[in-house]
Design an enzyme around this catalytic site. Sequence first.
Site, PDB file in Angstrom:
ATOM      1  N   TYR A  82      -0.547  -1.663   8.176  1.00 24.79           N
ATOM      2  CA  TYR A  82      -0.242  -0.485   7.373  1.00 24.79           C
ATOM      3  C   TYR A  82      -1.352  -0.313   6.349  1.00 24.79           C
ATOM      4  CZ  TYR A  82       2.020   2.789   4.247  1.00 24.79           C
ATOM      5  OH  TYR A  82       2.297   3.898   3.482  1.00 24.79           O
ATOM      6  N   ASP A  89      -9.438  -3.542   3.987  1.00 27.59           N
ATOM      7  CA  ASP A  89      -8.355  -3.046   3.142  1.00 27.59           C
ATOM      8  C   ASP A  89      -7.820  -4.243   2.373  1.00 27.59           C
ATOM      9  OD1 ASP A  89      -5.998  -2.281   1.999  1.00 27.59           O
ATOM     10  OD2 ASP A  89      -5.171  -1.315   3.780  1.00 27.59           O
ATOM     11  N   LYS A  97      -3.013  -1.460  -6.058  1.00 26.11           N
ATOM     12  CA  LYS A  97      -1.945  -2.365  -6.496  1.00 26.11           C
ATOM     13  C   LYS A  97      -2.297  -3.187  -7.747  1.00 26.11           C
ATOM     14  CE  LYS A  97       0.307  -2.617  -1.969  1.00 26.11           C
ATOM     15  NZ  LYS A  97       1.410  -1.675  -2.005  1.00 26.11           N
TER      16      LYS A  97
HETATM   17  N1  PMP Z   1      -2.989  -0.803   2.337  1.00 29.70           N
HETATM   18  C1  PMP Z   1      -2.143  -1.837   2.364  1.00 29.70           C
HETATM   19  C2  PMP Z   1      -2.580  -3.128   2.985  1.00 29.70           C
HETATM   20  C3  PMP Z   1      -0.874  -1.726   1.811  1.00 29.70           C
HETATM   21  O1  PMP Z   1      -0.034  -2.774   1.853  1.00 29.70           O
HETATM   22  C4  PMP Z   1      -0.488  -0.495   1.215  1.00 29.70           C
HETATM   23  C5  PMP Z   1       0.875  -0.304   0.583  1.00 29.70           C
HETATM   24  N2  PMP Z   1       1.822  -1.248   0.822  1.00 29.70           N
HETATM   25  C6  PMP Z   1      -1.406   0.556   1.223  1.00 29.70           C
HETATM   26  C7  PMP Z   1      -2.654   0.368   1.778  1.00 29.70           C
HETATM   27  C8  PMP Z   1      -1.066   1.879   0.615  1.00 29.70           C
HETATM   28  O2  PMP Z   1      -0.993   1.783  -0.758  1.00 29.70           O
HETATM   29  P1  PMP Z   1      -0.196   2.862  -1.600  1.00 29.70           P
HETATM   30  O3  PMP Z   1       1.252   2.652  -1.338  1.00 29.70           O
HETATM   31  O4  PMP Z   1      -0.618   2.582  -3.016  1.00 29.70           O
HETATM   32  O5  PMP Z   1      -0.654   4.210  -1.153  1.00 29.70           O
END
Ligand code: PMP
Length: 379
Positions: A165, A267, A295
């Site tokens: 994700y 990521d 985050k």
């Molecule tokens: N990349 C990863 C690995 C994530 O875990 C998440 C959210 N859990 C995101 C991107 C997306 O982040 P956001 O919810 O701040 O848009």
Amino acid sequence: MAVTEITQQATRLDELIADQEAGFMERQKKSAATQERAREFLAGGVTSNWQISRPATIWLSRGSGSKVYDVDGNEFVDMHGGYGVMAVGHAHPAVVDAVSRRIQQGSHFAQPTEDAIIVGQELARRFGLPLWRFGNSGTEATMDAVHLMRAVTGRDLIIKVEGTYHGHHDSLQVSVYQEEPEIGPADRPNSAPASAGIPSAITDLTLIVPFNDLPALQRTLEERPGAIAGMICEPIMMNAGIIPPDDGYLQGVRDLTREHGVLLAFDEVKTGITTAPGGAIERYGVVPDIVCLAKAMGGGLPCGAIGGSREVMEAIAEGDYEQVGTFNGNPLTMAAARAALTIALDAAAYEHFEHLQRLMVVGCNEIIAEFDLPAYVLA
Ligand code: PMP
């Protein structure tokens, strides 16, 4: 394990869940009532679909350090940490102080403030990538990374790992939590849209490879010479349990992408900041062309960032890729990020994380052994 034993365990699990849910409804009456009130004005009674949970959403009122408190007054040890955002703990004094001072001097200009330079400098130090830009979420960070890889190479195809994700934009809402038969063959997963509303015209541009499988990556790269812009992956898969890279996998990905003239984005929205000061890049010593952060970087304020090599970030600096946004580098976010990165998350904080990890591993292993659970701990 015999079928009857599995059935017995499943029944026992159902009983435990029913028991816990009954306890919840008894203990969290105000949460349940708030949930009902919310349904009148908020779609599904929540502010994000991930907040919809059985038997009712927990409505929180405040947090302090490692604890959060719900509207019924119950205290919880916060093991969720707002999806790993709250590494600094709730209401950390350094973040409270920085944001309080900042807000009194204005909270938004859509012009940069000096804190952004300090944050960029600190991220460059931690991740070994020289140039940075900010956004407001992990989704924006990975979206920028995809756009940037396309802009730099002039190509459309992107490689993504099955089951990861990366946020909720079209290009990466592909092969996330698919079911059979959508999921496709193990060695050649389908580019299946992850939810309704994601057009296949876009997801067809995203090629899927299995994690920890260098031959599959090599084959994918060889099948489309000169057509692939870049690959995005989580260096440690965080949204499927936790799946670490096999020894040499990340270096292999780095070598193969480089060999084929394909860019590489990590990521590190979850792994960056938390797994080490410089995230998985520091942990594994493999440096991609682009890293995506969000985050924990913002100490609890909405945040996102991409860092990149000079060559790649040149496309932004020169305006070939318009990395823009009203709230990019927002002063409150930058003040919180500066406090989180330069004050709260110091060497002692990372030692403390290691200590907590050891406690969790030992504790979970003891319980698994005591109750003979079909489980294991990944440290
Ligand atoms: N990349 C990863 C690995 C994530 O875990 C998440 C959210 N859990 C995101 C991107 C997306 O982040 P956001 O919810 O701040 O848009």
